[in-house]
Scaffold this motif. Structure first.
Motif, PDB file in Angstrom:
ATOM      1  N   ALA A 288       0.840  -1.198   0.000  1.00  0.00           N
ATOM      2  CA  ALA A 288       0.000   0.000   0.000  1.00  0.00           C
ATOM      3  C   ALA A 288       0.881   1.256   0.000  1.00  0.00           C
ATOM      4  O   ALA A 288       0.590   2.239  -0.712  1.00  0.00           O
ATOM      5  CB  ALA A 288      -0.922  -0.006   1.213  1.00  0.00           C
ATOM      6  N   GLU A 289       1.965   1.219   0.766  1.00  0.00           N
ATOM      7  CA  GLU A 289       2.878   2.367   0.798  1.00  0.00           C
ATOM      8  C   GLU A 289       3.598   2.532  -0.530  1.00  0.00           C
ATOM      9  O   GLU A 289       3.733   3.647  -1.048  1.00  0.00           O
ATOM     10  CB  GLU A 289       3.892   2.194   1.933  1.00  0.00           C
ATOM     11  CG  GLU A 289       4.816   3.400   2.099  1.00  0.00           C
ATOM     12  CD  GLU A 289       5.777   3.270   3.265  1.00  0.00           C
ATOM     13  OE1 GLU A 289       6.616   4.184   3.436  1.00  0.00           O
ATOM     14  OE2 GLU A 289       5.707   2.254   3.998  1.00  0.00           O
ATOM     15  N   MET A 290       4.064   1.420  -1.121  1.00  0.00           N
ATOM     16  CA  MET A 290       4.745   1.509  -2.409  1.00  0.00           C
ATOM     17  C   MET A 290       3.809   2.023  -3.494  1.00  0.00           C
ATOM     18  O   MET A 290       4.210   2.822  -4.349  1.00  0.00           O
ATOM     19  CB  MET A 290       5.324   0.144  -2.799  1.00  0.00           C
ATOM     20  CG  MET A 290       6.541  -0.254  -1.986  1.00  0.00           C
ATOM     21  SD  MET A 290       7.460  -1.651  -2.712  1.00  0.00           S
ATOM     22  CE  MET A 290       6.315  -2.998  -2.430  1.00  0.00           C
ATOM     23  N   GLU A 291       2.558   1.595  -3.458  1.00  0.00           N
ATOM     24  CA  GLU A 291       1.597   2.059  -4.466  1.00  0.00           C
ATOM     25  C   GLU A 291       1.423   3.574  -4.386  1.00  0.00           C
ATOM     26  O   GLU A 291       1.304   4.255  -5.412  1.00  0.00           O
ATOM     27  CB  GLU A 291       0.248   1.369  -4.269  1.00  0.00           C
ATOM     28  CG  GLU A 291      -0.775   1.758  -5.323  1.00  0.00           C
ATOM     29  CD  GLU A 291      -2.121   1.104  -5.086  1.00  0.00           C
ATOM     30  OE1 GLU A 291      -2.698   0.580  -6.053  1.00  0.00           O
ATOM     31  OE2 GLU A 291      -2.586   1.114  -3.928  1.00  0.00           O
ATOM     32  N   SER A 292       1.436   4.114  -3.174  1.00  0.00           N
ATOM     33  CA  SER A 292       1.249   5.555  -3.009  1.00  0.00           C
ATOM     34  C   SER A 292       2.468   6.352  -3.467  1.00  0.00           C
ATOM     35  O   SER A 292       2.349   7.543  -3.786  1.00  0.00           O
ATOM     36  CB  SER A 292       0.959   5.878  -1.536  1.00  0.00           C
ATOM     37  OG  SER A 292       2.121   5.687  -0.728  1.00  0.00           O
ATOM     38  N   LEU A 293       3.633   5.704  -3.526  1.00  0.00           N
ATOM     39  CA  LEU A 293       4.873   6.406  -3.879  1.00  0.00           C
ATOM     40  C   LEU A 293       5.283   6.200  -5.339  1.00  0.00           C
ATOM     41  O   LEU A 293       5.926   7.073  -5.935  1.00  0.00           O
ATOM     42  CB  LEU A 293       6.015   5.905  -2.976  1.00  0.00           C
ATOM     43  CG  LEU A 293       5.914   6.242  -1.486  1.00  0.00           C
ATOM     44  CD1 LEU A 293       6.922   5.417  -0.689  1.00  0.00           C
ATOM     45  CD2 LEU A 293       6.143   7.729  -1.258  1.00  0.00           C
ATOM     46  N   ALA A 294       4.933   5.050  -5.903  1.00  0.00           N
ATOM     47  CA  ALA A 294       5.432   4.679  -7.223  1.00  0.00           C
ATOM     48  C   ALA A 294       4.703   5.428  -8.339  1.00  0.00           C
ATOM     49  O   ALA A 294       3.515   5.742  -8.226  1.00  0.00           O
ATOM     50  CB  ALA A 294       5.275   3.175  -7.431  1.00  0.00           C
ATOM     51  N   ARG A 295       5.426   5.666  -9.414  1.00  0.00           N
ATOM     52  CA  ARG A 295       4.785   6.266 -10.583  1.00  0.00           C
ATOM     53  C   ARG A 295       3.842   5.223 -11.207  1.00  0.00           C
ATOM     54  O   ARG A 295       3.990   4.009 -10.968  1.00  0.00           O
ATOM     55  CB  ARG A 295       5.842   6.747 -11.568  1.00  0.00           C
ATOM     56  CG  ARG A 295       6.657   5.664 -12.223  1.00  0.00           C
ATOM     57  CD  ARG A 295       7.866   6.233 -12.946  1.00  0.00           C
ATOM     58  NE  ARG A 295       8.372   5.279 -13.957  1.00  0.00           N
ATOM     59  CZ  ARG A 295       9.535   5.404 -14.575  1.00  0.00           C
ATOM     60  NH1 ARG A 295      10.332   6.425 -14.298  1.00  0.00           N
ATOM     61  NH2 ARG A 295       9.896   4.522 -15.483  1.00  0.00           N
ATOM     62  N   PRO A 296       2.888   5.629 -12.028  1.00  0.00           N
ATOM     63  CA  PRO A 296       1.836   4.716 -12.509  1.00  0.00           C
ATOM     64  C   PRO A 296       2.341   3.514 -13.292  1.00  0.00           C
ATOM     65  O   PRO A 296       1.696   2.460 -13.282  1.00  0.00           O
ATOM     66  CB  PRO A 296       0.967   5.626 -13.393  1.00  0.00           C
ATOM     67  CG  PRO A 296       1.191   7.001 -12.865  1.00  0.00           C
ATOM     68  CD  PRO A 296       2.619   7.029 -12.428  1.00  0.00           C
ATOM     69  N   ASP A 297       3.489   3.646 -13.966  1.00  0.00           N
ATOM     70  CA  ASP A 297       3.979   2.537 -14.789  1.00  0.00           C
ATOM     71  C   ASP A 297       5.010   1.670 -14.074  1.00  0.00           C
ATOM     72  O   ASP A 297       5.605   0.777 -14.680  1.00  0.00           O
ATOM     73  CB  ASP A 297       4.576   3.060 -16.099  1.00  0.00           C
ATOM     74  CG  ASP A 297       5.792   3.952 -15.869  1.00  0.00           C
ATOM     75  OD1 ASP A 297       5.949   4.475 -14.739  1.00  0.00           O
ATOM     76  OD2 ASP A 297       6.581   4.139 -16.807  1.00  0.00           O
ATOM     77  N   CYS A 298       5.208   1.886 -12.789  1.00  0.00           N
ATOM     78  CA  CYS A 298       6.173   1.090 -12.024  1.00  0.00           C
ATOM     79  C   CYS A 298       5.557  -0.252 -11.650  1.00  0.00           C
ATOM     80  O   CYS A 298       4.459  -0.318 -11.082  1.00  0.00           O
ATOM     81  CB  CYS A 298       6.588   1.850 -10.761  1.00  0.00           C
ATOM     82  SG  CYS A 298       7.703   0.929  -9.672  1.00  0.00           S
TER      83      CYS A 298
END
Length: 309
Positions: free
Chosen positions: A97-107
């Motif tokens: 959940a934390e990575m999803e909030s930080l990552a760019r959309p294509d990551c």
């Protein structure tokens, strides 16, 4: 984008994380490694350098950046993030959940979990299509195979692209198209281990002889051909006939056998406690690790000669 411009994030700096970091570095990538442990961060460059040397690569860790938290990483440049933390479902769900909030959309968001279904880990994500399993086998820098595991939500084309990325890094990807517990490798391995431990439990053979039987008979053949191709050699008619006799007598235990549970209860868990089925000390552990790594490298040479990896 060239390999040298690509950037990966590896969450976790344990043995598995080090191998994955080394794999990306050896392929020319930049890597952000995240670990809450200061001691792990301090030792990460040296551990990764040793892994690179074992791969026959320069021990150059200048493209590695270490961080204490996910938010410190260079997320605007990261194209794939791989999680390698302990097998704790709630922890993994929180971190994704934390990575999803930080990552760019294509990551790409990938988990190295060896047991939890990918759909469970990513069940609360808003962008489940980019989340998948990326399961390496220890030691990750030497074992050529990696499983690309899809949940029912994973974008199949994206999983194929991640497989191509793994190929470019010198790995042999396999696409696990259904999100079954344990994926491919661990399910097959667990079936063998259940029977091996049952044979030890029943006093049929010693641990030494079980190991010798696997390594020097059918396991020896598996370095040359997998179980399916090997039976193409010997004939499925024989396999079918033998299955009718042997399969009904195999262990169907739905949990760890007493011999395994007893070892765990007594702290006999292997190298970590200096005793398992066998007794170990620092010298014998170092000798066994060196032998094991040397054998893996020789097998890898064979696979490379055949163009498998």
């Amino acid at each position: 984008m060239s390999q040298s411009e690509q950037r990966a994030l590896v969450l976790g700096g344990g043995t598995m994380g080090v191998g994955i970091i080394a794999t990306f570095l050896a392929g020319g990538w930049m890597v952000d490694a995240v670990s809450r442990s200061a001691a792990t961060r301090e030792g990460l460059a040296a551990a990764t350098a040793r892994a690179l040397q074992a791969m026959g690569k320069p021990a150059d860790t200048s493209r590695l950046a270490t961080h204490a938290t996910l938010s410190e990483a260079a997320w605007s440049h990261i194209t794939i993030a791989a999680e390698t933390v302990t097998e704790n479902l709630l922890l993994k769900q929180k971190l994704f959940a934390e990575m999803e909030s930080l990552a760019r959309p294509d990551c790409v968001l990938a988990s190295n979990s060896s047991s939890f279904p990918i759909s469970q880990i990513g069940k609360d994500l808003k962008t489940r299509g980019r989340m998948m399993g990326l399961h390496f086998f220890m030691p990750a820098h030497l074992i050529p195979l990696v499983e690309v595991v899809r949940s029912v939500h994973t974008d199949a084309a994206l999983a194929d692209r991640v497989g191509a990325l793994m190929s470019a890094l010198g790995k042999r990807p396999v696409q696990v198209k259904k999100d079954v517990i344990g994926f491919l490798g661990n399910r097959i391995q667990a079936a063998l281990m259940r029977e091996a431990l049952w044979l030890i439990e029943q006093g049929v053979a010693s641990p030494e002889d079980v190991d010798a039987t696997v390594r020097l008979s059918f396991g020896f053949r598996y370095a040359a051909a997998g179980p399916i191709v090997q039976k193409e050699h010997s004939g499925w008619d024989t396999t079918c006939a033998v299955a009718k006799i042997i399969y009904p007598d195999l262990s169907n235990a739905d949990g760890p056998p007493p011999v395994l549970q007893r070892n765990v209860d007594e702290g006999r868990i292997g190298f970590k406690t200096r005793r398992g089925f066998f007794d170990w000390n620092e010298e014998s552990i170092a000798r066994e690790r060196a032998r094991y790594e040397r054998a893996l490298r020789k097998c890898l040479e064979i696979f490379r000669e055949e163009g498998i990896v």
